[in-house]
Design an enzyme around this catalytic site. Structure first.
Site, short mmCIF file in Angstrom:
data_model
loop_
_atom_site.label_atom_id
_atom_site.label_comp_id
_atom_site.label_asym_id
_atom_site.label_seq_id
_atom_site.Cartn_x
_atom_site.Cartn_y
_atom_site.Cartn_z
N HIS A 75 23.95 -48.97 46.66
CA HIS A 75 25.06 -49.83 46.27
C HIS A 75 26.33 -49.04 45.97
O HIS A 75 27.40 -49.62 45.80
CB HIS A 75 24.67 -50.65 45.03
CG HIS A 75 25.12 -52.07 45.10
ND1 HIS A 75 26.39 -52.43 45.47
CD2 HIS A 75 24.47 -53.24 44.85
CE1 HIS A 75 26.52 -53.76 45.42
NE2 HIS A 75 25.36 -54.26 45.06
N ASP A 119 29.27 -52.67 49.11
CA ASP A 119 28.88 -53.85 48.34
C ASP A 119 27.98 -54.75 49.18
O ASP A 119 27.71 -54.48 50.36
CB ASP A 119 30.14 -54.62 47.91
CG ASP A 119 31.00 -53.80 46.95
OD1 ASP A 119 30.41 -53.02 46.16
OD2 ASP A 119 32.23 -53.92 47.01
#
Length: 468
Positions: free
Chosen positions: A439, A443
């Site tokens: 992450h 995104d």
């Protein structure tokens, strides 16, 4: 004049620090040539045959099969420099001359770059790998298959007093006898080397400490060990060392979970059209027909096309510099289960290959993996991994990222399922696709876009033609 040289486990490269002896290729007493493989070792990356840079007679081997040795530890010793013209015979130096050569200078290291020519060594410790090795302690050995002269060179005994033992006190003699201390091997601290009671007491303490340390190492596991959850573990429970490939996988997975804030998204896709396209490809005949194309090869080609659209996932994170490093080329890893455990061979420059080329390389690397012949270079440097766990008969999973990569695509089994197709319920070939991603590099929108593009190509292979 013969000289006994020690050959240490060389640096095998790729950050490897130890290797397990799988199979010795020579016996003590065998005559070996320069650069002849003498032992087969297993590292965390691959099986490697290690060649010896010296030619001569093997005088000792260090470690049984199954023993794990650190880089720089002695592997074997070779007596080199026999007289010319003595074909097939072991060197026979005089004990005094050979002993002086050992005591006056240390055994040359392959990484030192000196002395190899004069001693019959090539310097090519392991072609394709580094040769630097830290200094290792010489071990005591007692060969049993060599002639008397060479054996006398190698046997390292503690010093023994010649003539009368320098002891005056009967009490010292009795104390030594009661504790099985050999006075001939003690160095006295009194005048003219006289052995005092303090010397015997010191030897007794050393012997007791050594015995206690040995007992601690060899002591059996306690009859019952309390587990964190309160469940008792029996002393006869099987314990499997985490080493070799299994240990490397454990370290990498632990590091991945520790360092990477990963997230997983998944989607079910109708793979009916993809399977039909593959069948049509493999049914083609004539000059244009090539080798059979696997489902994994088609999925790999889809992945390279998706990474071209979403380069954020073909990246790594430099934690020290706090930077995302986007990589220019796709080196596609694929998970392969072997008898040695899970390995991830890498298809180099996958972004430049078509499905047929990727499939051929996957087949080649898979065969090398099954026979344990993959080199460390073929198991490192990946930028993205494809994991087809569907071959194990499971539908889905949450893949663990292959550190230091940024993402892994998991593929479940393709099987008939009820599916709404063109507004009607039908039986279609359905597959679950799972994407685990770092992450930090992107995104959810980017990860979702990548996964959706892969699913679209699976459901409508014609979509892929736009990028070809």
């Amino acid at each position: 004049m013969a000289q006994v040289l020690e050959f240490k486990l060389p640096d095998l490269g790729e950050g490897l620090t130890e290797a397990e002896i799988v199979r010795w290729l020579v016996e003590v007493g065998d005559v070996v040539a320069i650069d002849q493989p003498v032992v087969e070792v297993e590292t965390a990356k691959a099986m490697v045959e290690v060649p010896c840079p010296y030619g001569g007679v093997v005088t000792a081997r260090f470690g049984e099969e199954g023993t794990e040795l650190p880089v720089g530890a002695p592997l074997l010793t070779v007596a080199v420099g026999a007289a010319e013209g003595s074909s097939g015979s072991a060197p026979s130096p005089s004990p005094s001359s050979a002993s002086s050569s050992l005591s006056s200078s240390p055994s040359p290291s392959p990484s030192s770059g000196s002395g190899t020519e004069s001693s019959g060594g090539s310097g090519n410790v392991l072609v394709g790998y580094g040769t630097g090795a830290p200094a290792a302690r010489r071990r005591r050995i007692r060969p049993d298959r060599l002639d008397r002269a060479v054996a006398e060179v190698l046997v390292a005994e503690a010093p023994v007093h010649e003539g009368p033992v320098p002891v005056v006190s009967p009490l010292v003699r009795r104390l030594a006898r009661q504790h099985d201390i050999d006075l001939r091997r003690l160095a006295g601290s009194g005048p003219d080397g006289l052995i005092l009671r303090a010397d015997v007491d010191r030897a007794i303490r050393t012997a007791e400490e050594t015995a206690a340390a040995t007992a601690r190492v060899q002591a059996p596991v306690a009859a019952v060990v309390a587990a964190p959850n309160g469940v008792a573990a029996a002393s006869d429970a099987e314990r499997i060392p985490l080493r070799g490939v299994r240990g490397a996988v454990a370290d990498k997975l632990s590091r991945s979970r520790t360092e990477i804030p990963d997230a997983t998204c998944w989607v079910d896709a109708d793979a009916t059209e993809l399977m039909a396209v593959r069948a049509a490809m493999n049914a083609a005949t004539g000059p244009s027909a090539g080798p059979k194309v696997s489902v994994l090869a088609l999925l790999a080609r889809i992945c390279t096309a998706a990474l071209a659209r979403f380069p954020e996932l073909n990246a790594t994170v430099d934690t020290a510099a706090r930077e995302i490093v986007r990589l220019p080329g796709v080196h596609l890893g694929f998970a392969a289960q072997t008898e040695r455990g899970l390995v991830v061979p890498v298809v180099r420059d996958a972004h430049t290959r078509n499905a047929e080329s990727i499939g051929a390389e996957i087949a080649r690397l898979t065969e090398l993996a099954r026979t344990g012949k993959l080199s460390p270079a073929q198991l490192t440097g990946g930028t993205f991994t494809l994991n087809n766990y569907g071959v194990f008969g499971v539908d889905g999973s949450t893949p663990i990222i292959n550190h230091p990569e940024a993402a892994m695509l998991g593929v479940g089994r393709i099987m008939p399922k009820p599916w709404v197709y063109q507004g009607e319920l039908a039986v279609r070939q359905v597959v679950q696709l799972s994407l685990t991603f770092d992450h930090r590099v992107c995104d959810g929108g980017t990860a979702g876009g990548f996964l959706r593009y892969v699913a679209d190509c699976v459901e409508q292979p014609a979509v892929l033609l736009r990028t070809l």
